[in-house]
Design an enzyme around this catalytic site. Structure first.
Site, mmCIF file in Angstrom:
data_model
loop_
_atom_site.group_PDB
_atom_site.id
_atom_site.type_symbol
_atom_site.label_atom_id
_atom_site.label_comp_id
_atom_site.label_asym_id
_atom_site.label_seq_id
_atom_site.Cartn_x
_atom_site.Cartn_y
_atom_site.Cartn_z
ATOM 1 N N LYS A 205 83.694 -42.305 36.555
ATOM 2 C CA LYS A 205 84.925 -42.574 35.800
ATOM 3 C C LYS A 205 86.154 -42.181 36.612
ATOM 4 O O LYS A 205 87.228 -42.777 36.457
ATOM 5 C CB LYS A 205 84.890 -41.862 34.454
ATOM 6 C CG LYS A 205 84.679 -40.352 34.514
ATOM 7 C CD LYS A 205 85.955 -39.561 34.359
ATOM 8 C CE LYS A 205 85.698 -38.071 34.372
ATOM 9 N NZ LYS A 205 86.921 -37.269 34.196
ATOM 10 N N THR A 262 90.224 -41.353 30.903
ATOM 11 C CA THR A 262 90.647 -41.169 32.290
ATOM 12 C C THR A 262 91.360 -42.399 32.838
ATOM 13 O O THR A 262 92.237 -42.281 33.701
ATOM 14 C CB THR A 262 89.430 -40.837 33.170
ATOM 15 O OG1 THR A 262 88.652 -39.830 32.525
ATOM 16 C CG2 THR A 262 89.847 -40.316 34.528
#
Length: 360
Positions: A205, A262
C-alpha cells in the site's frame, strides 16, 4: 459481554520501536496496562522524551500518558511485560534481533507472552516480511500481525480507529484482539488468520500510495485515484496468493482499508512523496527536505524483485518503481500504464447466480 469476549488488561506491555506508530501503540496500551515501556536506542533522547512527556523526536504535539516510559535498556523494556510489540523499522529488525533475540525468546517462551509484529515493509537483503524475519529468531512462537488503516497521530490522540490482529491460529488472534482493543473501543481490533495478506498489503500500500500521489501531482482526478486503488488491490491479492495467504485480509482492513487511507490523504508520507514527484521535484530533493521516511520508496525495489521471484505481474507497482528509481518520468509512466491493451477486469464471480433472474 461474554467471558470469551471480555477485554484483557495487563500489568505491563513492551513496545520495541519509538517512532510515531510505536508511540501511538504505546498510547493505546496505556489504556490497558499499568505500565508501558518503549525502547529507544539512545538513552539521552529517551530521557528527553520522558522529561517532556512527549515524543518530540517523531510525534510532536501529542502528550504522553503518565504510564508510558521511554528507555534504551532492552531488559527494562520487556521484563515483566504481558505482551510485546515490535515496531522497529524492517531494515533494522534483523540487527536488533541478532543482538537481543535470544534473551527475548527465552522470556517469551518461559512466560508464554504474546508477540505482535507491527512493522511494515520488505527486507531488502532477504525479500522477507517482518513476521518472517522475527520467526527466524523466535522458532516455535506463534506470532501475530497488527495491520489496518491507522495514522499514528490519530491513534495516539484516541481518534476512532479499526485494525486487524492476524494469527494463523484464530484463537490467538482473538486473545490479542482482547488485549489491544481499548475499553472505550476507540481502538477496535478485528481478528483474522491471514498474516501473509496483512503483511503484503501493509508493504504494497505504501508503494501504491506513491502512485496515487503521482497521479494527483500530475493533475489527474479522483476517478484515476479510485481506479488505482481498485486495480492496485488486485496486485496485493496476487502477491498474497503467491505467498500462500488465504486472502481474508486483502479486502478487509489491512488490504482495502489501509490502501484507501494511504492513497487518499495528504497525511500519508508516501502520497506526499508521490505528489511532489508528479509536480516535478526530484526524489533526492524530496528526501533532503523531508524529516519522515516514506517507506514505499524503500519497498518498491525489493517488491519488484520478490514479484519476479514469484512470477507475479505487477503493472502498476512496476511503473511506480521505475519512477522512484529514476528510470521513467511520472508522465511517461502514466502514459505507459493507460496505453496497455484492453482486457477483462479479471475478478472472479462472488456468487453463482446461474440463470436466476435479478431481483433488482
Amino acid at each position: 459481554m461474554s467471558a470469551d469476549n471480555k477485554l484483557i488488561f495487563l500489568e505491563k506491555a513492551a513496545v520495541f520501536g519509538s517512532g510515531a506508530f510505536g508511540t501511538a501503540l504505546a498510547m493505546v496500551l496505556s489504556k490497558k496496562c499499568k505500565q508501558v515501556n518503549v525502547w529507544h536506542m539512545n538513552q539521552k533522547e529517551a530521557a528527553l522524551v520522558n522529561e517532556k512527556h512527549e515524543n518530540v523526536l517523531f510525534l510532536k504535539g501529542v502528550p504522553l500518558a503518565k504510564n508510558v516510559k521511554f528507555t534504551a535498556d532492552v531488559d527494562e523494556t520487556y521484563k515483566g511485560a504481558g505482551a510485546i510489540l515490535f515496531v522497529i523499522p524492517t531494515q533494522f529488525m534483523r540487527g536488533f534481533l541478532k543482538a537481543h533475540g535470544a534473551k527475548l525468546l527465552s522470556y517469551v517462551k518461559a512466560n508464554k507472552v504474546p508477540v505482535v509484529v507491527c512493522s511494515k515493509g520488505i527486507e531488502r537483503s532477504s525479500l522477507l516480511f517482518p513476521e518472517q524475519i522475527l520467526s527466524e529468531f523466535f522458532p516455535g512462537v506463534s506470532l501475530s500481525v497488527l495491520a489496518g488503516p491507522s495514522f499514528a497521530a490519530e491513534v495516539a490522540r484516541g481518534v476512532f480507529t479499526c485494525v486487524s490482529v492476524c494469527n494463523r491460529n484464530i484463537d490467538e488472534a482473538r486473545q490479542l484482539q482482547r488485549i489491544m482493543t481499548t475499553a472505550d473501543h476507540s481502538f477496535l481490533c478485528f481478528a483474522t488468520t491471514d498474516t501473509a495478506g496483512s503483511e503484503v498489503a501493509s508493504a504494497m500500500k505504501n508503494v501504491l500510495a506513491i502512485g496515487s500521489g503521482i497521479a494527483s501531482g500530475l493533475g489527474m482526478g479522483l476517478d484515476a485515484r479510485a481506479a488505482l486503488i481498485a486495480r492496485g488491490l488486485l496486485e496485493i491479492r496476487d502477491v498474497t496468493k503467491a505467498l500462500g495467504g488465504d486472502g481474508a485480509a486483502v479486502f478487509g482492513l489491512p488490504g482495502l482499508g489501509d490502501l484507501l487511507l494511504t492513497c487518499s490523504s495528504e497525511l500519508s508520507r508516501n502520497f506526499t512523496v508521490g505528489k511532489r514527484l508528479g509536480q516535478g521535484e526530484t526524489l533526492d530533493h524530496i528526501q533532503k527536505t523531508s524529516k519522515a521516511v516514506a517507506e514505499g520508496v524503500f519497498t518498491a525495489d525489493p517488491l519488484m524483485r520478490l514479484a519476479a521471484k514469484l512470477k507475479v505481474e505487477l503493472p502498476i507497482c512496476s511503473l511506480i518503481h521505475r519512477v522512484v528509481a529514476g528510470q521513467l518520468t511520472p508522465r511517461d509512466a502514466v502514459t505507459q500504464l493507460i496505453s496497455r491493451d484492453v482486457r477483462d477486469e479479471g475478478l472472479p464471480k462472488l456468487f453463482n447466480a446461474g440463470n436466476t433472474p435479478s431481483k433488482l
